[in-house]
Motif scaffolding. Structure first.
Motif, short mmCIF file in Angstrom:
data_model
loop_
_atom_site.label_atom_id
_atom_site.label_comp_id
_atom_site.label_asym_id
_atom_site.label_seq_id
_atom_site.Cartn_x
_atom_site.Cartn_y
_atom_site.Cartn_z
N PHE A 357 -4.01 33.57 8.52
CA PHE A 357 -4.53 33.33 9.48
C PHE A 357 -3.76 33.00 10.73
CE2 PHE A 357 -7.40 32.98 5.91
CZ PHE A 357 -8.55 33.55 6.22
N SER A 358 -4.17 33.48 11.94
CA SER A 358 -3.33 33.15 13.17
C SER A 358 -4.14 32.25 14.15
CB SER A 358 -3.15 34.65 13.82
OG SER A 358 -2.77 34.45 15.28
N TYR A 359 -3.35 31.76 15.07
CA TYR A 359 -4.00 31.01 16.21
C TYR A 359 -5.10 31.68 16.73
CZ TYR A 359 -4.25 28.14 20.35
OH TYR A 359 -4.55 27.38 21.40
N PHE A 360 -4.76 33.18 16.92
CA PHE A 360 -5.53 34.13 17.75
C PHE A 360 -6.77 34.73 17.01
CE2 PHE A 360 -1.38 34.01 19.61
CZ PHE A 360 -1.63 33.68 21.02
N ASN A 361 -6.91 34.22 15.66
CA ASN A 361 -8.04 34.81 14.86
C ASN A 361 -9.22 33.88 15.50
OD1 ASN A 361 -6.07 35.18 12.04
ND2 ASN A 361 -7.30 37.16 13.16
N THR A 362 -10.70 34.46 15.25
CA THR A 362 -11.55 33.92 15.76
C THR A 362 -12.64 33.37 14.38
OG1 THR A 362 -12.99 35.88 15.83
CG2 THR A 362 -11.64 35.19 17.57
N GLU A 363 -13.61 32.64 14.50
CA GLU A 363 -14.49 32.36 13.48
C GLU A 363 -15.28 33.64 13.20
OE1 GLU A 363 -16.79 28.77 14.47
OE2 GLU A 363 -15.08 27.50 14.41
N ASP A 364 -15.69 34.33 14.34
CA ASP A 364 -16.29 35.72 13.80
C ASP A 364 -15.67 36.69 12.63
OD1 ASP A 364 -18.60 34.75 15.33
OD2 ASP A 364 -18.16 36.16 17.01
N GLU A 365 -14.42 36.38 12.92
CA GLU A 365 -13.55 37.27 12.17
C GLU A 365 -13.41 36.83 10.84
OE1 GLU A 365 -10.33 39.61 15.07
OE2 GLU A 365 -9.99 37.27 14.26
N VAL A 366 -13.41 35.33 10.75
CA VAL A 366 -13.59 34.69 9.35
C VAL A 366 -14.78 34.97 8.59
CG1 VAL A 366 -13.46 32.49 8.21
CG2 VAL A 366 -11.86 32.94 10.13
N CYS A 367 -15.89 34.98 9.52
CA CYS A 367 -17.28 35.34 8.67
C CYS A 367 -17.42 36.68 8.18
CB CYS A 367 -18.23 34.77 9.86
SG CYS A 367 -18.58 33.27 10.35
N ALA A 368 -16.54 37.55 9.12
CA ALA A 368 -16.81 38.96 8.46
C ALA A 368 -15.95 39.04 7.29
CB ALA A 368 -16.15 39.94 9.65
N ALA A 369 -14.84 38.44 7.21
CA ALA A 369 -14.04 38.35 5.79
C ALA A 369 -14.82 37.76 4.79
CB ALA A 369 -12.63 37.72 6.10
N ILE A 370 -15.60 36.65 4.98
CA ILE A 370 -16.12 35.93 4.06
C ILE A 370 -17.28 37.15 3.59
CG2 ILE A 370 -17.86 34.12 3.65
CD1 ILE A 370 -16.33 32.56 5.49
N ASP A 371 -18.10 37.66 4.36
CA ASP A 371 -18.86 38.69 3.95
C ASP A 371 -18.52 39.81 3.23
OD1 ASP A 371 -20.77 37.10 5.21
OD2 ASP A 371 -20.77 38.60 7.07
N ALA A 372 -17.16 40.18 3.51
CA ALA A 372 -16.71 41.33 2.64
C ALA A 372 -16.10 40.90 1.29
CB ALA A 372 -15.39 41.74 3.50
N VAL A 373 -15.50 39.74 1.19
CA VAL A 373 -15.12 39.19 -0.19
C VAL A 373 -16.56 38.97 -1.01
CG1 VAL A 373 -13.98 37.31 -1.33
CG2 VAL A 373 -12.89 38.31 0.80
N THR A 374 -17.57 38.48 -0.32
CA THR A 374 -18.86 38.32 -1.09
C THR A 374 -19.39 39.42 -1.66
OG1 THR A 374 -19.22 36.39 0.31
CG2 THR A 374 -21.06 37.38 -0.92
N GLU A 375 -19.30 40.49 -0.83
CA GLU A 375 -20.01 41.70 -1.47
C GLU A 375 -18.98 42.51 -2.46
OE1 GLU A 375 -20.49 44.56 1.79
OE2 GLU A 375 -21.95 43.11 3.10
N LEU A 376 -17.54 42.26 -2.41
CA LEU A 376 -16.79 42.89 -3.35
C LEU A 376 -16.76 41.98 -4.58
CD1 LEU A 376 -13.45 43.69 -1.24
CD2 LEU A 376 -15.16 45.32 -2.28
N ALA A 377 -17.10 40.92 -4.35
CA ALA A 377 -17.01 39.96 -5.78
C ALA A 377 -18.60 40.41 -6.42
CB ALA A 377 -17.18 38.32 -5.12
N GLN A 378 -19.59 40.43 -5.50
CA GLN A 378 -20.82 41.00 -6.29
C GLN A 378 -20.83 42.34 -6.98
OE1 GLN A 378 -23.42 40.59 -3.08
NE2 GLN A 378 -23.71 38.47 -3.17
N GLU A 379 -20.12 43.01 -6.49
CA GLU A 379 -19.83 44.30 -7.04
C GLU A 379 -19.08 44.41 -8.43
OE1 GLU A 379 -18.39 47.60 -4.56
OE2 GLU A 379 -19.60 46.74 -2.89
N GLY A 380 -18.10 43.20 -8.39
CA GLY A 380 -17.07 43.25 -9.42
C GLY A 380 -17.82 42.68 -10.61
N SER A 381 -18.75 41.79 -10.38
CA SER A 381 -19.45 41.08 -11.55
C SER A 381 -20.23 41.77 -12.20
CB SER A 381 -20.24 39.71 -10.84
OG SER A 381 -21.21 40.34 -9.93
#
Length: 381
Positions: A357-381
């Motif tokens: 993560f960078s000083y220039f990232n945003t919380e919205d970008e973090v939320c998008a990354a959380i959503d993506a990992v959550t979906e992939l984790a559900q697919e892999g389970s």
């Protein structure tokens, strides 16, 4: 595009960085090669960058701030120029190949190498274990301030204080910490500080820095053109020329100098606080997911803003590709040039996915990354 690969290089930079580099390309000559205005202006820009770096990192003399092409260049120069056949060197299992491969090379030439293991659960390296590995014939300790895989940091001030008291060289790889952590060479007993200009310092690629403590003499890795003492068979011995053979990357250094203004005005502590806040937000959400394993010690925020994870049922490279193709998120998968870390974790075959993560990232970008990992984790389970 959501860029979460700042441990590899900074993508989002202060706007003055590109402006300064462009101005250098258009107007600056070759520093030290002549007495006309274009070359004199280049020399002034480069000296200003040295001066800013010396102030930021506690270097007593700006002329002991040597311009390199990257951290690897700086580490090769310092290790090859300081370690002799017969010397004993202590390093750790948490190192990047930019430390390991130069050390393996000097080992082949007769140096002796001790690699301190890391904790296989947290990835931490104990400062006590590093100091315990020191022998009467130890010449140097070489280690990263922060791991590029786990984000774990070591207490370089404690190690440096011990090394200084016992006449041992201390070489620090600050690739993942420079710009976001307080580093003071004189206070921390650092003999040689190696860092990139293009990561936490937010400058252009092709820039690196080697800061050399008073009393430390590094034999040059490269010799050749210097602009001075042209009739001597020997390369000039005075810093910084001793370690800067050939033409420097003046446009890159101009951009780095402009980036340093931003880093100094914002403050490394403020930069780190924002970066680790974003990383902590991501970690808090994803480490609870079924099938997700996060590596590194997250009991403290005294760490780099790196979250490295594995997803059950997924190859790391496949995860990173899907994140890019389906979610427009940039990450780094694989072994991260840190083979001993992955062997210790048992992840050398499938690798891991790193979010940084960078000083220039945003919380919205973090939320998008959380959503993506959550979906992939559900697919892999």
């Amino acid at each position: 595009m959501i860029y979460l690969d700042s441990a590899a290089t900074s993508l989002h930079k202060p706007p003055q960085v590109a402006q300064a580099a462009a101005n250098a390309i258009l107007h600056l000559g070759n520093a030290g090669r002549g007495a006309h205005e274009a070359t004199l202006s280049a020399g002034r820009v480069i000296y200003e960058a040295r001066d800013k770096l010396a102030e930021l990192f506690g270097v007593g003399d700006p002329m002991r701030v040597c311009m390199m092409f990257n951290t690897t260049d700086a580490l090769n120069t310092a290790i090859s120029g300081l370690i002799r056949p017969g010397d004993h060197v202590v390093t750790t299992e948490a190192e990047h190949n930019s430390v390991l491969r130069p050390l393996y090379r000097v080992e082949q030439r007769g140096a002796q190498l001790t690699i301190v293991p890391m904790d296989k659960a947290t990835g931490r390296v104990s400062e006590a274990d590093i100091l315990a590995a020191i022998r009467p014939d130890t010449r140097a300790v070489v280690c990263a301030h922060a791991s590029n895989v786990t984000g774990n940091v070591v207490d370089i001030e404690a190690i440096g204080s011990y090394c200084r008291a016992h006449g041992i060289l201390f070489l620090v790889d600050a690739a993942q910490s420079a710009g976001a952590f307080d580093i003071d060479m004189q206070r921390m007993g650092i003999s040689a500080l190696c860092m990139p200009g293009h990561k936490g310092l937010l400058g252009p690629q092709g820039t690196g820095v080697l800061c050399v403590a008073d009393g430390v003499r590094i034999a040059p890795l490269r010799v050749g053109g210097s602009g001075v003492h042209s009739f001597s068979h020997e390369h000039p011995a005075d810093y910084p020329t001793a370690l800067e053979a050939g033409t420097l990357n003046t446009p890159g250094i101009a951009g780095l100098s402009a980036a340093l203004d931003f880093v100094r005005e914002t403050g490394p502590s403020a930069i780190h606080a924002r970066e680790i806040g974003l990383a902590r937000m991501f970690y808090d959400a994803v480490h609870r997911l079924d099938g997700v394993t996060v590596y590194g010690d997250w009991t403290t925020d005294n760490r780099a803003a790196i979250v490295t994870l594995g997803l059950a049922g997924w190859d790391a490279g496949e995860v990173s590709d899907i994140l890019m193709q389906d979610y427009d998120i940039c990450t780094r998968a694989g072994a991260h040039c840190a083979p001993l870390v992955h062997r210790a974790f048992g992840t050398e075959n499938g690798g891991l996915v790193r979010f940084s993560f960078s000083y220039f990232n945003t919380e919205d970008e973090v939320c998008a990354a959380i959503d993506a990992v959550t979906e992939l984790a559900q697919e892999g389970s």
